[in-house]
Design a protein around this motif. Structure first.
Motif, short mmCIF file in Angstrom:
data_model
loop_
_atom_site.label_atom_id
_atom_site.label_comp_id
_atom_site.label_asym_id
_atom_site.label_seq_id
_atom_site.Cartn_x
_atom_site.Cartn_y
_atom_site.Cartn_z
N LEU A 66 -6.58 -8.96 -5.84
CA LEU A 66 -6.91 -7.38 -5.97
C LEU A 66 -5.83 -6.57 -5.51
CD1 LEU A 66 -10.83 -7.32 -5.18
CD2 LEU A 66 -9.97 -7.47 -7.40
N GLU A 67 -4.72 -7.37 -4.84
CA GLU A 67 -3.90 -6.46 -4.21
C GLU A 67 -2.70 -5.95 -5.15
OE1 GLU A 67 -2.13 -9.16 -1.39
OE2 GLU A 67 -3.67 -9.24 0.05
N TYR A 68 -1.72 -5.23 -4.78
CA TYR A 68 -0.71 -4.77 -5.45
C TYR A 68 0.28 -5.86 -5.38
CZ TYR A 68 -2.50 0.05 -4.64
OH TYR A 68 -3.28 0.88 -4.78
N GLY A 69 1.28 -5.77 -6.33
CA GLY A 69 2.15 -6.80 -6.52
C GLY A 69 3.40 -7.02 -5.68
N PHE A 70 3.78 -5.74 -5.37
CA PHE A 70 5.38 -5.68 -4.55
C PHE A 70 5.16 -5.45 -2.90
CE2 PHE A 70 8.84 -3.14 -2.97
CZ PHE A 70 9.88 -4.10 -3.39
N LEU B 16 -1.27 3.74 11.21
CA LEU B 16 -0.23 4.16 10.68
C LEU B 16 0.11 3.44 9.20
CD1 LEU B 16 2.83 4.52 13.10
CD2 LEU B 16 1.37 6.46 11.83
N HIS B 17 -0.81 2.31 9.09
CA HIS B 17 -0.59 1.94 7.70
C HIS B 17 -1.29 2.82 6.61
CE1 HIS B 17 -1.68 -1.44 4.82
NE2 HIS B 17 -1.05 -2.37 5.44
N PRO B 18 -0.33 2.57 5.63
CA PRO B 18 -0.59 3.57 4.51
C PRO B 18 -1.64 3.42 3.69
CG PRO B 18 1.76 2.39 4.14
CD PRO B 18 0.91 1.88 5.35
N GLU B 19 -2.40 4.67 3.32
CA GLU B 19 -3.81 4.45 2.72
C GLU B 19 -3.19 4.21 1.13
OE1 GLU B 19 -5.74 8.16 3.68
OE2 GLU B 19 -7.00 6.73 5.12
N ASP C 128 0.81 -1.17 0.11
CA ASP C 128 0.12 -0.02 0.07
C ASP C 128 0.78 1.29 0.02
OD1 ASP C 128 -2.37 -1.14 -0.04
OD2 ASP C 128 -2.82 -0.95 1.91
N LEU C 129 2.25 1.23 0.29
CA LEU C 129 3.06 2.37 0.62
C LEU C 129 3.50 2.66 -0.85
CD1 LEU C 129 4.84 4.36 2.41
CD2 LEU C 129 6.31 2.70 1.84
N LEU C 130 3.86 1.66 -1.76
CA LEU C 130 4.28 1.87 -3.07
C LEU C 130 3.50 1.80 -4.33
CD1 LEU C 130 7.95 0.31 -2.67
CD2 LEU C 130 7.41 2.72 -2.42
N CYS C 131 2.41 0.91 -4.12
CA CYS C 131 1.21 0.86 -5.04
C CYS C 131 1.92 0.30 -6.21
CB CYS C 131 0.39 2.10 -5.27
SG CYS C 131 -0.40 2.80 -3.85
N CYS D 157 -7.68 -1.27 -2.57
CA CYS D 157 -6.89 -2.51 -2.15
C CYS D 157 -7.11 -3.17 -0.75
CB CYS D 157 -5.25 -2.34 -2.60
SG CYS D 157 -4.32 -3.55 -2.24
N PRO D 158 -7.45 -4.67 -0.88
CA PRO D 158 -7.61 -5.17 0.28
C PRO D 158 -6.43 -5.60 1.02
CG PRO D 158 -7.52 -6.89 -1.35
CD PRO D 158 -7.32 -5.52 -2.00
#
Length: 533
Positions: free
Chosen positions: A131-135, A241-244, A108-111, A249-250
């Motif tokens: 549905l998540e990002y890859g990295f 603090l978890h990035p938005e 979620d930080l780098l998307c 994204c789940p």
């Protein structure tokens, strides 16, 4: 322009510079530096996938991918606690929870998107791509952390296992981690960089757990009430603090669930160790169990009853909290005490929450069990998807199309038509490359041309799905970007509406699961005669 909820433009009608608009510079800059690597890898991944694919390997890697999921661990890790392996169970939970949380944090930080499809085909057991990002790759993080930790324990000099059993378990561990990691590449779900960093993260977490796990357990056992409260507050602060992310994204949902698990585990471990339920050997807080006394039948009954208690807790508490919490959140919202989170609907904007929310669940529901059993009975059942399947996929598809359009326009503006004619008339015939280099180069070029093309398609079964027939990429440079976005976003799976009360609901439900495993289930075992005397 079409409008979504509350007059906000639909995702497909936003700017092509979506991530530049959504992310702060300190997050956007590293993302842009890493995007070329993701794109560079894709043709090579597609070439590798085509070279080695067989129907048997499709089924094998699609099936073994389930062994690296959160659901697999959540179902089977409680067995370690109920069978007397408290120290191992705590270590595995710590690894899994931290792996899911921190890999989701980075995602979620780098998307960063997954490698594009096409040219890759994504092979899954579920019928749709994640549905998540890859990295980085969470599967790789989980598998490597568990494998490194297990291999370290198996190689200890004071191991009580027989040499033959030790070698067998090590072989199974190597097969397990190799299948998961290589399967992420084979199934087209991740690139080399995703997997490499996921492996490094998993290895680091395993080293941390082995080096400091026992020290942390001792701290929890000897902690005061204030110290346990501090641990709880630290976990809650990490959740906040978890990035938005820039897209719906789940990853955050999984992070919250496992933050709840680790929170409940620490509190229940601290509390149950002060009661007369557990044993103090081999470590404090051990759930009483002795196979010689209970036998196979009672051991199986313990596991069935324990899992049933966990599922009942989840089935009862989740809908109850989704009914009770919305009025509370509306009151807090009026007082200005809530911090809204992107992609979660505020309580003031809805009246009720559906009792059965179909989402990215970590622990299966009763209704999920038939489909899980079906997958186990039919390991060849799989889905092969071609095209973008998530918002991140769609935006990467659009961004790559725009990149190719700009390159095409730039190339056409460098030379005038007359100069081009003159060059063709006077230039000598190019040398014919060697057949081997020609085939390799043209094949990679073909895969590169496929990037950013096609629409989402999914098929279930053993047959492959071929991508749409290829034409010259981007022949019409005058296509309106808005029409282009509508076409891409029309085919993706849109996330369901998510509600603000779900965050607290997940924290309570999943912290309760740890409490059920550590305290409630052992108490029930004792009451129904399934505990050793």
């Amino acid at each position: 322009m079409a409008k979504g909820l509350n007059g906000v433009p639909d995702a497909g009608l936003r700017s092509i510079d979506h991530y530049r608009n959504q992310l702060p510079l300190w997050r956007y800059w590293p993302r842009q530096k890493l995007i070329p690597l993701v794109r560079y890898e894709t043709p090579y991944l597609a070439w590798l996938q085509e070279k080695v694919r067989t129907p048997a390997l499709d089924s094998y890697f699609a099936f073994t991918a389930n062994l690296g999921t959160h659901t697999f661990f959540m179902v089977f890790l409680p067995f370690l606690f109920w069978n007397g392996y408290t120290s191992l169970g705590r270590g595995m939970v710590n690894l899994l929870a931290s792996g899911v949380f921190f890999s989701g944090f980075i995602k979620d930080l780098l998307c960063l998107p997954r490698p594009l499809s096409p040219p890759l085909q994504r092979i899954t057991m579920s019928g749709s791509a994640a549905l998540e990002y890859g990295f980085p790759s969470t599967h790789s993080t989980n598998a490597v952390s568990v494998a490194v930790y297990a291999l370290t324990l198996l190689n200890l000099s004071d191991s009580t296992l027989s040499p033959s059993l030790n070698v067998f378990l090590q072989g199974i561990t190597y097969l397990y981690v190799t299948s998961i990691v290589l399967g992420r590449l084979y199934c087209g779900m991740h690139g080399f960089f995703d997997v490499f960093i996921g492996c490094l993260l998993g290895a680091l977490l395993a080293v941390m757990q082995y080096s400091y796990g026992a020290m942390f357990d001792d701290f929890i056992l000897s902690a005061s009430g204030k110290q346990i409260l501090l641990v709880v507050l630290v976990i809650l602060a990490l959740v906040r603090l978890h990035p938005e992310p820039a897209d719906d994204c789940p990853c955050f949902d999984d992070s919250v669930a496992f933050a709840g698990v680790i929170l409940g585990l620490q509190v229940s471990y601290w509390h149950v160790a002060k009661t007369n339920i557990p044993w103090d050997e081999p470590v404090p807080g051990t759930v009483p169990y002795r196979f010689e006394e209970l036998g196979v039948l009672k051991t199986a009954m313990r596991l069935i009853i324990g899992v049933a208690l966990v599922v009942v807790w989840r089935e009862v508490m989740k809908p109850s909290l989704l009914r009770v919490l919305p009025p509370v959140f509306r009151g807090l919202e009026k007082l200005g005490l809530l911090l809204p989170r992107r992609f979660f609907t505020a309580a003031s904007q809805y009246s009720t929450v559906p009792t059965q929310l179909k989402d990215h669940e970590v622990f299966p529901t009763f209704s999920d069990i038939p489909s899980i059993l079906t997958n186990i009975r039919h390991p060849r059942r799989r889905a092969i998807s071609v095209g973008p399947q998530s918002e991140a996929d769609a935006y990467e598809t659009l961004a790559y199309r725009e990149k190719r359009r700009r390159e095409s326009l730039s190339n056409s503006n460098r030379a005038s038509p007359l100069a081009d004619v003159g060059n063709r008339a006077t230039s000598p015939a190019p040398e014919t490359p060697s057949p081997k280099l020609s085939r390799k180069r043209s094949k990679l070029h073909e895969y590169e041309n496929m990037m950013g093309m096609g629409s989402a398609r999914v098929a279930t079964g053993v047959q492959r799905v071929e991508s749409s027939p290829l034409t010259e990429p981007f022949p019409d440079l005058e296509i309106e970007p808005e029409r282009d976005e509508e076409e891409v976003f029309a085919h993706i799976k849109r996330p369901r509406v998510r509600y603000d009360v779900e965050v607290v609901t997940k924290l309570v439900v999943y912290s309760g699961i740890a409490w059920i495993v550590m305290e409630v289930a052992p108490f029930v075992f004792d009451q129904v005669g399934l505990a050793p005397t």
